[in-house]
Scaffold this motif. Structure first.
Motif, PDB file in Angstrom:
ATOM      1  N   SER A  50       0.851  -1.191   0.000  1.00 51.34           N
ATOM      2  CA  SER A  50       0.000   0.000   0.000  1.00 51.34           C
ATOM      3  C   SER A  50       0.888   1.242   0.000  1.00 51.34           C
ATOM      4  O   SER A  50       2.045   1.197   0.433  1.00 51.34           O
ATOM      5  CB  SER A  50      -0.927   0.023   1.216  1.00 51.34           C
ATOM      6  OG  SER A  50      -0.191   0.329   2.397  1.00 51.34           O
ATOM      7  N   GLU A  83      -3.073   1.059  -9.225  1.00 48.57           N
ATOM      8  CA  GLU A  83      -3.796  -0.138  -8.802  1.00 48.57           C
ATOM      9  C   GLU A  83      -4.148  -1.034  -9.994  1.00 48.57           C
ATOM     10  O   GLU A  83      -4.310  -2.245  -9.839  1.00 48.57           O
ATOM     11  CB  GLU A  83      -5.069   0.264  -8.054  1.00 48.57           C
ATOM     12  CG  GLU A  83      -4.800   0.982  -6.745  1.00 48.57           C
ATOM     13  CD  GLU A  83      -6.071   1.238  -5.958  1.00 48.57           C
ATOM     14  OE1 GLU A  83      -7.163   0.959  -6.507  1.00 48.57           O
ATOM     15  OE2 GLU A  83      -5.979   1.703  -4.805  1.00 48.57           O
ATOM     16  N   ARG A 110      -2.355  -0.970  -3.165  1.00 50.94           N
ATOM     17  CA  ARG A 110      -3.499  -0.153  -2.827  1.00 50.94           C
ATOM     18  C   ARG A 110      -3.040   1.262  -2.490  1.00 50.94           C
ATOM     19  O   ARG A 110      -2.067   1.441  -1.763  1.00 50.94           O
ATOM     20  CB  ARG A 110      -4.271  -0.759  -1.642  1.00 50.94           C
ATOM     21  CG  ARG A 110      -4.966  -2.074  -1.998  1.00 50.94           C
ATOM     22  CD  ARG A 110      -6.115  -1.812  -2.970  1.00 50.94           C
ATOM     23  NE  ARG A 110      -6.713  -3.053  -3.449  1.00 50.94           N
ATOM     24  CZ  ARG A 110      -6.434  -3.603  -4.635  1.00 50.94           C
ATOM     25  NH1 ARG A 110      -5.549  -3.047  -5.434  1.00 50.94           N
ATOM     26  NH2 ARG A 110      -7.045  -4.710  -5.016  1.00 50.94           N
TER      27      ARG A 110
END
Length: 350
Positions: free
Chosen positions: A254, A270, A276
């Motif tokens: 992330s 993404e 993410r």
């Protein structure tokens, strides 16, 4: 009711030391065969204070046949003890360690705590040969650490408390940080990053993209031609196809960033990987405090107002290397580079 005789003693400050006049009173009252308790009541102190003072001030008289208390001897004993009381300065006895600290500060720009912790972890000095971090800061204040002054310690004159404000996010570039897994805040898992841009002058200039891995505190700095969103996404594509080719999704689980327009296209990442993207609350730098803290470290070598384009790529690389080889207390005085290497090995072999 008339009361001509007052029994209230003169107020005496708690913990105050006996004066020479009070020692004379003790000597006189002992000759009058008064008890310790009555002497203590007259002076206004504890009876144990009188008892201990008599023990310290007793001398042998009449060819050693009689032991008596003398105020002059009690006072001289007290003054001798006062000269030896208090903690002694270790600046001279531990000069070798202080020289080590000065060298690390001046040549490698380490913090005082990093100097203490790293020397202890690597075994360069035994604990008895060192002084603690708090003492090092005291030595700087007292001028006992060579030419190093408080102004040479950036965080000592920079830190200030600020209240956290959470404002409504009007721009909707992608996922909010509120949707991020709460376990990320615990920093137990490797692969969660924070990113930001470091600007130079206000005019058209190159910028720096900074990324910091939350668990290991390892940082990456990339020079961009401008702060357009296209330049930012291009830099991430280059990382994906270059340095982290084949393992990007395992290294970058992330990425948390702010709501600047330069990151508006970052959510496209993404589609290219399993990474993410999360956007912090507006005007809330604490949502990505690790990155903000590292930007402060980078600013030591890249001060505000200076054009980024004036710094060659080699200089930027040296700043990145310095930050990644700086021992951190939160990492057990390991360096981010060492921790990142261990986590990378574990991630690739899992």
């Amino acid at each position: 009711m008339d009361q001509n005789h007052f029994t209230t003693d003169t107020l005496r400050k708690k913990g105050a030391h006996l004066t020479f006049e009070e020692r004379v009173i003790i000597q006189t009252r002992l000759r009058d065969k008064q008890s310790y308790r009555s002497i203590a009541r007259e002076i206004g102190c504890c009876v144990n204070t009188v008892r201990n003072e008599v023990k310290r001030g007793k001398v042998l008289c009449y060819n050693g046949k009689v032991e008596r208390y003398r105020a002059a001897d009690g006072q001289s004993t007290y003054e001798a003890h006062r000269e030896n009381c208090g903690r002694k300065c270790d600046a001279i006895a531990k000069g070798a360690f202080l020289d080590y600290v000065q060298k690390r500060l001046q040549e490698h720009h380490w913090s005082l705590d990093a100097c203490f912790g790293r020397a202890l972890v690597t075994g360069e000095f035994q604990r008895g040969e060192m002084v603690c971090t708090k003492t090092l800061y005291n030595y700087v204040t007292l001028g006992l650490l060579g030419k190093i002054k408080s102004i040479d310690l950036p965080l000592r004159v920079k830190r200030k408390n600020a209240r956290k404000r959470v404002r409504e996010r009007k721009k909707k570039f992608g996922r909010s940080i509120d949707e991020r897994d709460p376990s990320v805040d615990e920093r137990q898992d490797f692969g969660h990053w924070e990113c930001d841009l470091v600007l130079g002058s206000r005019s058209k200039d190159e910028v720096l993209l900074t990324l910091v891995e939350r668990k290991t505190r390892c940082s990456l700095i990339r020079k961009l031609p401008n702060k357009e969103s296209a330049s930012v996404i291009a830099a991430f594509r280059k990382l994906k196809d270059g340095m982290f080719r084949g393992c990007f999704s395992r290294v970058f689980l992330s990425i948390t960033t702010d709501n600047g327009s330069e990151f508006s296209s970052l959510s496209e990442l993404e589609k290219l990987s399993h990474t993410r993207i999360y956007y912090a609350h507006p005007y809330c730098s604490s949502d990505k405090g690790t990155n903000e803290n590292h930007n402060g470290l980078f600013r030591r070598f890249l001060p505000k107002g200076k054009k980024i384009q004036d710094y060659p790529v080699e200089h930027i690389s040296r700043v990145e290397c310095w930050a990644n080889t700086l021992p951190r207390k939160i990492l057990g005085y390991k360096t981010p580079e060492e921790c990142f290497r261990e986590e990378m090995l574990a991630a690739l072999t899992a």
